[in-house]
Motif scaffolding. Structure first.
Motif, PDB file in Angstrom:
ATOM      1  N   SER A  53       0.853  -1.189   0.000  1.00 47.63           N
ATOM      2  CA  SER A  53       0.000   0.000   0.000  1.00 47.63           C
ATOM      3  C   SER A  53       0.889   1.238   0.000  1.00 47.63           C
ATOM      4  O   SER A  53       1.855   1.318   0.736  1.00 47.63           O
ATOM      5  CB  SER A  53      -0.873  -0.043   1.262  1.00 47.63           C
ATOM      6  OG  SER A  53      -1.679   1.096   1.294  1.00 47.63           O
ATOM      7  N   GLY A  54       0.569   2.174  -0.890  1.00 49.57           N
ATOM      8  CA  GLY A  54       1.345   3.413  -0.964  1.00 49.57           C
ATOM      9  C   GLY A  54       2.532   3.342  -1.904  1.00 49.57           C
ATOM     10  O   GLY A  54       3.264   4.319  -2.063  1.00 49.57           O
ATOM     11  N   LYS A  57       0.766   2.155  -7.054  1.00 47.68           N
ATOM     12  CA  LYS A  57       0.038   1.364  -8.057  1.00 47.68           C
ATOM     13  C   LYS A  57      -1.102   2.155  -8.701  1.00 47.68           C
ATOM     14  O   LYS A  57      -1.251   2.174  -9.927  1.00 47.68           O
ATOM     15  CB  LYS A  57      -0.512   0.072  -7.417  1.00 47.68           C
ATOM     16  CG  LYS A  57       0.549  -0.799  -6.767  1.00 47.68           C
ATOM     17  CD  LYS A  57      -0.038  -2.049  -6.134  1.00 47.68           C
ATOM     18  CE  LYS A  57      -1.060  -1.797  -5.042  1.00 47.68           C
ATOM     19  NZ  LYS A  57      -0.503  -1.121  -3.830  1.00 47.68           N
ATOM     20  N   THR A  59      -1.550   5.356  -8.740  1.00 52.60           N
ATOM     21  CA  THR A  59      -0.999   6.503  -9.479  1.00 52.60           C
ATOM     22  C   THR A  59      -0.504   6.033 -10.844  1.00 52.60           C
ATOM     23  O   THR A  59      -0.743   6.701 -11.862  1.00 52.60           O
ATOM     24  CB  THR A  59       0.153   7.136  -8.667  1.00 52.60           C
ATOM     25  OG1 THR A  59      -0.309   7.394  -7.338  1.00 52.60           O
ATOM     26  CG2 THR A  59       0.634   8.426  -9.310  1.00 52.60           C
TER      27      THR A  59
END
Ligand SMILES: Nc1ncnc2c1ncn2[C@@H]1O[C@H](COP(=O)(O)OP(=O)(O)OP(=O)(O)O)[C@@H](O)[C@H]1O
Ligand SMILES: [Mg+2]
Length: 238
Positions: A53-54, A57, A59
C-alpha cells in the motif's frame, strides 16, 4: 531503465512507459510518488501489478489511463504518445478503447446500474447499448440489480458494476485497480475469470492491480512496485 529502441517496437506495443515519474505537490514541497518507470506491454499481455500500500500502483494506473500527466517521461498507448493530447482529445482517444476499473468505483450516483454500464456504450456509438449492458451485468451476477442506484448496492456489487462498465465496450486495454478487493472468494473468482477470459477471447491487454498473489500468478507477467519504482518484472512476453 533501458528499453528496446522505440521506433522498432512502438507499433507492436499496447502500452509503453519511458522514464516515467510523477511528483505530487504537498505542503512540504514536491513529493516523488513514481520514478524512472520503464514498461513495454505487448497486445494481449496480462500484467499483474503488485506492491505494498502506498507504493504507487493507483498513481501508475492513472498515468497509463492518461488521467494524470507524468512529471517526467512519456506514456504511449497503442503506439500513440499521450503527450500532446488535450484532456478532450484524451477522452475521445480512450472512448471504447481503454476500460478502467477504479479502486473507488466512480459510478455515477444518479444513474441505475444498467445506465452506468450503458453510458460508455452510448458514447462509443453502440446501437443496442442497454441490451449489451444487461448482458454484461448478468455476466457479473447482477441481473436482478439492473434498476438499482449505486447507493442501494453493496460495495462488492458496485465493484462488479464498475467492472461491467469497463468491459462492456470490449476495450483493447483494460486497466483494473484491485477489482476483486471487495469481493468474497466466489464472486472474486467469477470476476477474475470474466476479466481473464474477456482478455483471452478478445485479445485485449490487461493491467491488473491486485494484492492477491494467486490471481497475479494467473496473469503470467508480474510487475512489483516498491517506493514508486519497479522492483521486479517477471514473465514478460517474448
Ligand atoms: N495527489 C497526491 N498528493 C499527495 N500525495 C499523493 C497524491 N497521489 C498519491 N499520493 C501518495 O502517493 C503514494 C502512492 O499512492 P497510490 O494511491 O498510488 O498507492 P497504491 O500503491 O495504489 O496504494 P493502495 O494499495 O493502498 O491502494 C501514497 O503515499 C499517497 O499518499
Ligand atoms: Mg491503490
Amino acid at each position: 531503465m533501458t528499453l528496446p529502441r522505440e521506433e522498432e517496437t512502438a507499433a507492436a506495443e499496447a502500452l509503453r512507459l519511458d522514464g516515467v515519474g510523477f511528483d505530487a505537490a504537498t505542503d512540504a514541497g514536491a513529493l516523488t510518488i513514481l520514478d524512472d518507470i520503464g514498461l513495454a506491454i505487448k497486445p494481449g499481455e496480462r500484467v499483474a501489478v503488485l506492491g505494498p500500500s502506498g507504493s504507487g500502483k493507483s498513481t501508475l494506473m492513472m498515468l497509463m489511463a492518461g488521467l494524470e500527466r507524468p512529471t517526467r517521461g512519456r506514456v504511449c498507448v497503442g503506439g500513440e504518445s499521450l503527450d500532446g493530447l488535450s484532456e478532450d482529445e484524451m477522452a475521445v482517444f480512450r472512448r471504447g478503447r481503454v476500460g478502467i476499473v477504479f479502486q473507488a468505483f466512480h459510478l455515477i450516483p444518479t444513474l441505475s446500474a444498467l445506465d452506468n454500464v450503458a453510458v460508455p456504450l452510448d458514447l462509443a456509438g453502440v446501437a443496442d447499448s442497454r441490451a449489451r449492458a444487461a448482458e454484461v451485468l448478468a455476466a457479473v451476477g447482477l441481473s436482478r440489480r439492473l434498476g438499482h442506484l449505486p447507493s442501494k448496492l453493496s460495495g462488492g456489487e458496485q465493484q462488479r458494476v464498475a467492472l461491467a462498465r469497463a468491459l462492456a465496450p470490449r476495450p483493447g486495454l483494460l486497466l483494473a485497480d484491485e477489482p476483486t478487493g471487495n469481493l468474497d472468494h466466489d464472486s472474486g473468482e467469477a470476476v477474475a475469470e470474466l476479466m481473464l477470459s474477456a482478455c483471452g477471447a478478445d485479445g485485449a491487454t490487461l493491467v491488473l492491480i491486485t494484492h492477491d498473489e494467486a490471481l497475479a500468478a494467473r496473469c503470467g507477467r508480474i510487475v512489483r512496485l516498491r517506493d514508486g519504482r519497479v522492483e521486479s518484472d517477471t514473465g514478460r512476453a517474448a
